[in-house]
Design an enzyme around this catalytic site. Structure first.
Site, PDB file in Angstrom:
ATOM      1  N   HIS A  60     -16.663   1.909   1.739  1.00 27.96           N
ATOM      2  CA  HIS A  60     -14.941   1.234   1.099  1.00 27.96           C
ATOM      3  C   HIS A  60     -15.634  -0.479   0.858  1.00 27.96           C
ATOM      4  O   HIS A  60     -14.962  -0.691  -0.280  1.00 27.96           O
ATOM      5  CB  HIS A  60     -14.040   0.705   2.747  1.00 27.96           C
ATOM      6  CG  HIS A  60     -12.871   0.096   2.756  1.00 27.96           C
ATOM      7  ND1 HIS A  60     -11.751   0.675   1.843  1.00 27.96           N
ATOM      8  CD2 HIS A  60     -12.444  -1.422   2.682  1.00 27.96           C
ATOM      9  CE1 HIS A  60     -10.755   0.262   1.908  1.00 27.96           C
ATOM     10  NE2 HIS A  60     -11.076  -1.025   1.796  1.00 27.96           N
ATOM     11  N   SER A  65       0.698  -1.464  -0.131  1.00 28.30           N
ATOM     12  CA  SER A  65       0.128  -0.045  -0.031  1.00 28.30           C
ATOM     13  C   SER A  65       1.093   1.003   0.053  1.00 28.30           C
ATOM     14  O   SER A  65       0.632   2.964  -0.361  1.00 28.30           O
ATOM     15  CB  SER A  65      -0.474  -0.057   0.943  1.00 28.30           C
ATOM     16  OG  SER A  65      -1.911   1.221   1.239  1.00 28.30           O
ATOM     17  N   HIS A  84      -9.666  14.514   9.570  1.00 25.26           N
ATOM     18  CA  HIS A  84      -8.794  14.240  10.183  1.00 25.26           C
ATOM     19  C   HIS A  84      -8.145  15.148  10.466  1.00 25.26           C
ATOM     20  O   HIS A  84      -7.851  16.278  10.037  1.00 25.26           O
ATOM     21  CB  HIS A  84      -8.286  14.009   8.468  1.00 25.26           C
ATOM     22  CG  HIS A  84      -9.570  12.587   7.298  1.00 25.26           C
ATOM     23  ND1 HIS A  84      -8.696  12.293   6.655  1.00 25.26           N
ATOM     24  CD2 HIS A  84     -10.206  12.460   8.215  1.00 25.26           C
ATOM     25  CE1 HIS A  84      -9.956  11.212   6.259  1.00 25.26           C
ATOM     26  NE2 HIS A  84     -10.565  11.197   7.247  1.00 25.26           N
ATOM     27  N   GLU A 126      -1.897   9.596  11.197  1.00 27.90           N
ATOM     28  CA  GLU A 126      -3.176  10.224  10.851  1.00 27.90           C
ATOM     29  C   GLU A 126      -3.169   9.585  11.802  1.00 27.90           C
ATOM     30  O   GLU A 126      -3.900   8.358  12.266  1.00 27.90           O
ATOM     31  CB  GLU A 126      -3.292   9.810   9.307  1.00 27.90           C
ATOM     32  CG  GLU A 126      -4.709  10.678   9.133  1.00 27.90           C
ATOM     33  CD  GLU A 126      -5.368   9.843   7.826  1.00 27.90           C
ATOM     34  OE1 GLU A 126      -5.394  10.452   7.071  1.00 27.90           O
ATOM     35  OE2 GLU A 126      -5.511   8.662   7.979  1.00 27.90           O
ATOM     36  N   ARG A 159       1.551   6.409  -6.960  1.00 23.03           N
ATOM     37  CA  ARG A 159       0.270   7.684  -7.345  1.00 23.03           C
ATOM     38  C   ARG A 159       0.423   8.577  -7.412  1.00 23.03           C
ATOM     39  O   ARG A 159       0.100   9.443  -8.164  1.00 23.03           O
ATOM     40  CB  ARG A 159      -1.154   6.372  -7.302  1.00 23.03           C
ATOM     41  CG  ARG A 159      -2.630   7.619  -6.957  1.00 23.03           C
ATOM     42  CD  ARG A 159      -3.384   6.280  -6.293  1.00 23.03           C
ATOM     43  NE  ARG A 159      -3.108   6.208  -4.755  1.00 23.03           N
ATOM     44  CZ  ARG A 159      -3.200   6.235  -3.995  1.00 23.03           C
ATOM     45  NH1 ARG A 159      -3.904   7.986  -4.292  1.00 23.03           N
ATOM     46  NH2 ARG A 159      -3.336   6.415  -3.120  1.00 23.03           N
TER      47      ARG A 159
END
Length: 221
Positions: free
Chosen positions: A177, A71, A142, A161, A78
């Site tokens: 999700h 990941s 967040h 985070e 990306r």
């Protein structure tokens, strides 16, 4: 996709071929785990203090996770960042993550304030997707925080985070999700519309539950 897989394999081979490099990333992941422990301990203490003062817990559950190597590499690629250990340190804020599930919407902001008001916590970024939800209806607060971890011979600042949301928001996000996992595309306009409608209904329910609790507290006074 094949090109990305090839780069991932090359990145992994770098670790296999260089013992020092593999050791370095293993230690980096350990540092992130330690940072999660630090933040989670703070949240547990705050929850207990709140319980003692207010006779209830604002935090229902705390979930933690470390991003997998695959990941991490996918996100670096990306975002157009270099596939390297230094790039992980410099560019990724969410390798270590904590999700805090609260009972009511106002608890989200109370928990966030109690955590970030501590003098060893530094706020690096704050995104309020509750007041400003994403296009598909996603809501959550967040925070990216920096916290020191104390090792045997040094102190290291590490980023974590922190996502804070209600039980209802978490329910919606979990199902959303799952839909994405099943290859749902954001280009499906009707699906995005329906997801947004569901998120709005859930938020309205959250606000009604908050109002009920406040009314009951006013009656007690």
């Amino acid at each position: 996709m094949n090109d990305l897989n090839a780069k991932k394999e090359e990145f992994v081979k770098q670790f296999e071929g260089l013992e020092s490099t593999f050791s370095e990333i293993k230690m980096l992941m350990t540092y992130y785990e330690c940072a999660i422990l630090e933040v989670k301990t703070k949240l547990d203490v705050l929850n207990k203090e709140f319980q003692a003062n207010e006779l209830r817990n604002p935090i229902e559950t705390i979930k933690t996770r470390i991003k997998s190597p695959a990941s991490i590499m996918e996100k670096l690629e990306r975002k157009g960042f270099e596939l390297s250990i230094q790039s992980i340190k410099d560019n990724l804020d969410d390798v270590a993550g904590i999700r805090v599930i609260c009972s009511f919407v106002d608890d989200i902001y109370k928990v966030a304030d109690m955590l970030t008001n501590q003098d060893d916590i530094k706020i690096l970024s704050k995104k309020d997707y509750i007041k400003n939800p994403k296009k598909n209806g996603y809501r959550s607060l967040h925070l990216v925080v920096e916290i020191p971890i104390f090792l045997s011979n040094e102190k290291k600042p590490m980023r974590v985070e922190v996502q804070i949301r209600t039980i209802a928001m978490d329910f919606w996000a979990s199902l959303e999700h799952e839909i994405h996992y099943k290859k749902f595309s954001n280009s499906n306009v009707e699906a995005v519309k329906q997801l947004t409608e569901c998120a709005d209904v859930i938020y309205e329910t959250d606000m009604k539950m908050l109002k009920i609790r406040k009314n009951l507290l006013d009656e007690e006074d």
